[in-house]
Scaffold this motif. Sequence first.
Motif, short mmCIF file in Angstrom:
data_model
loop_
_atom_site.label_atom_id
_atom_site.label_comp_id
_atom_site.label_asym_id
_atom_site.label_seq_id
_atom_site.Cartn_x
_atom_site.Cartn_y
_atom_site.Cartn_z
N VAL A 47 0.84 -1.21 0.00
CA VAL A 47 0.00 0.00 0.00
C VAL A 47 0.87 1.25 0.00
O VAL A 47 0.53 2.27 -0.62
CB VAL A 47 -0.95 -0.01 1.22
N THR A 48 2.01 1.20 0.68
CA THR A 48 2.92 2.34 0.72
C THR A 48 3.77 2.41 -0.54
O THR A 48 4.01 3.50 -1.08
CB THR A 48 3.85 2.23 1.95
N THR A 202 -12.45 -16.66 7.63
CA THR A 202 -11.55 -17.80 7.85
C THR A 202 -10.82 -17.67 9.18
O THR A 202 -10.54 -18.66 9.85
CB THR A 202 -10.54 -17.90 6.69
N VAL A 203 -10.46 -16.44 9.55
CA VAL A 203 -9.87 -16.16 10.86
C VAL A 203 -10.73 -15.12 11.56
O VAL A 203 -11.54 -14.42 10.94
CB VAL A 203 -8.41 -15.68 10.75
N ASN A 204 -10.54 -14.99 12.87
CA ASN A 204 -11.42 -14.15 13.69
C ASN A 204 -10.86 -12.76 14.00
O ASN A 204 -11.61 -11.88 14.45
CB ASN A 204 -11.72 -14.84 15.02
N ALA A 205 -9.56 -12.56 13.82
CA ALA A 205 -8.96 -11.27 14.18
C ALA A 205 -7.62 -11.14 13.48
O ALA A 205 -7.07 -12.11 12.94
CB ALA A 205 -8.77 -11.18 15.70
N MET A 206 -7.06 -9.92 13.48
CA MET A 206 -5.70 -9.72 13.01
C MET A 206 -5.22 -8.34 13.45
O MET A 206 -6.02 -7.45 13.76
CB MET A 206 -5.58 -9.85 11.49
N ALA A 207 -3.91 -8.19 13.49
CA ALA A 207 -3.30 -6.88 13.66
C ALA A 207 -2.98 -6.35 12.27
O ALA A 207 -2.64 -7.12 11.37
CB ALA A 207 -2.01 -7.00 14.48
N SER A 208 -3.10 -5.03 12.09
CA SER A 208 -2.84 -4.46 10.77
C SER A 208 -2.48 -2.99 10.92
O SER A 208 -2.95 -2.31 11.83
CB SER A 208 -4.07 -4.59 9.87
N GLY A 209 -1.65 -2.52 10.00
CA GLY A 209 -1.49 -1.08 9.87
C GLY A 209 -2.80 -0.49 9.40
O GLY A 209 -3.63 -1.20 8.80
N PRO A 210 -3.04 0.80 9.63
CA PRO A 210 -4.33 1.39 9.26
C PRO A 210 -4.63 1.32 7.77
O PRO A 210 -5.79 1.12 7.38
CB PRO A 210 -4.20 2.85 9.72
N GLY A 211 -3.60 1.48 6.92
CA GLY A 211 -3.83 1.58 5.48
C GLY A 211 -4.68 0.48 4.88
O GLY A 211 -5.73 0.76 4.28
N PRO A 212 -4.29 -0.79 5.01
CA PRO A 212 -5.05 -1.85 4.35
C PRO A 212 -6.47 -2.03 4.88
O PRO A 212 -7.35 -2.46 4.13
CB PRO A 212 -4.21 -3.10 4.64
N VAL A 213 -6.72 -1.73 6.16
CA VAL A 213 -8.04 -2.01 6.73
C VAL A 213 -8.97 -0.79 6.72
O VAL A 213 -10.17 -0.94 6.95
CB VAL A 213 -7.92 -2.54 8.18
N ALA A 292 -5.01 6.99 2.71
CA ALA A 292 -4.94 5.53 2.88
C ALA A 292 -4.79 5.13 4.34
O ALA A 292 -4.76 3.94 4.66
CB ALA A 292 -3.76 4.97 2.08
N GLY A 293 -4.66 6.11 5.24
CA GLY A 293 -4.56 5.81 6.67
C GLY A 293 -3.14 5.68 7.17
O GLY A 293 -2.93 5.29 8.33
N SER A 294 -2.14 6.01 6.34
CA SER A 294 -0.73 5.90 6.74
C SER A 294 -0.01 7.22 6.43
O SER A 294 0.66 7.33 5.40
CB SER A 294 -0.04 4.75 5.99
#
Length: 326
Positions: A47-48, A202-213, A292-294
């Motif tokens: 994304v960056t 498929t999964v219940n949670a994740m950590a992410s930088g702001p951009g992708p989410v 994009a949140g970054s």
Amino acid sequence: MLRRQLLMAGGALAAMPLAGTARAQETYPNRPIQMVVAFPPGGQADVTARPVAAALEKLLHQPVPVVNRAGAGGIVGSASVARAEPDGYTALLALSSLAVLPEAERIQGRTPAYTVDQFAPIARITADPTLLVVPASAPWQNVAELVADAKKRPGAISYGSAGNYSTLHVAMAMFTNAADLDLLHVPFQGGGPALTALLSGTVNAMASGPGPVLPHLREGRLRALACWGSERIADFEGVPTFIELGYPEVEFYIWTGLFLPAATPAPIQARLRDALREACQSEALRRTLATAGSPVAYQDGEAFDRFFAADSERLIRAVRRIGRLD
């Protein structure tokens, strides 16, 4: 006289490679610069990289194609740049996991595919506090509810990551260790596939930088429960920090930075650094990354060297706490 002529000829021949190198540096760049992202499309690095590459193309007057070279949580792409010709035409758009992965290889009993000293740091571009996100359909409205449910059902709640020991894995491990939780870790080949798995359930949670989410949060498909920053993120004022929630050691940032092979001549490093600094000062790129949140958090020189060293030390400690994964 013959001896003198031979010496003069030898000196001229010896100087030719140096002259050629000097000319190459003076004309840099005169062909495309490949920007390697060691993860699949859709993650924080990707994304960056794309808007940064587009901005550099305008300043350097050469194409800057983004090449996604995924594998082994970022090891494959990073190692390819470490081994690349140090001529300034292969760069790495890296995440903070750059320093983590060699240590993880050692923990696993393997020889690292690369080491950090094989890279020359050019500059940091962004530095985002990480967000804990879950599907909007998930039953947890806050971290306390997630923790309570996880305590009742050890190993039943899953989270995705960009691979073992990746930035997203380390961030979640910090939280699960601090809260004494048993969550199921599901590693993927990058943040993009992990996000796809989260959106599909498929999964219940994740950590992410702001951009992708960020687009999915705006559309209401995801919910943010907490962030790993020292203070709340401007665009997410309603999302508390883990520190606020009683986890003072849970602090983590996903930063992006540009690196070249270590032996790249200093003038070429400086040329690319100057162009990147100018790009990060432009309103167009700043607006694109902020949307994009970054937002841009540019840093170079000694300041970036100090930041990189301190951040790497903290992350390596976290990886050692994770330990060997069988």
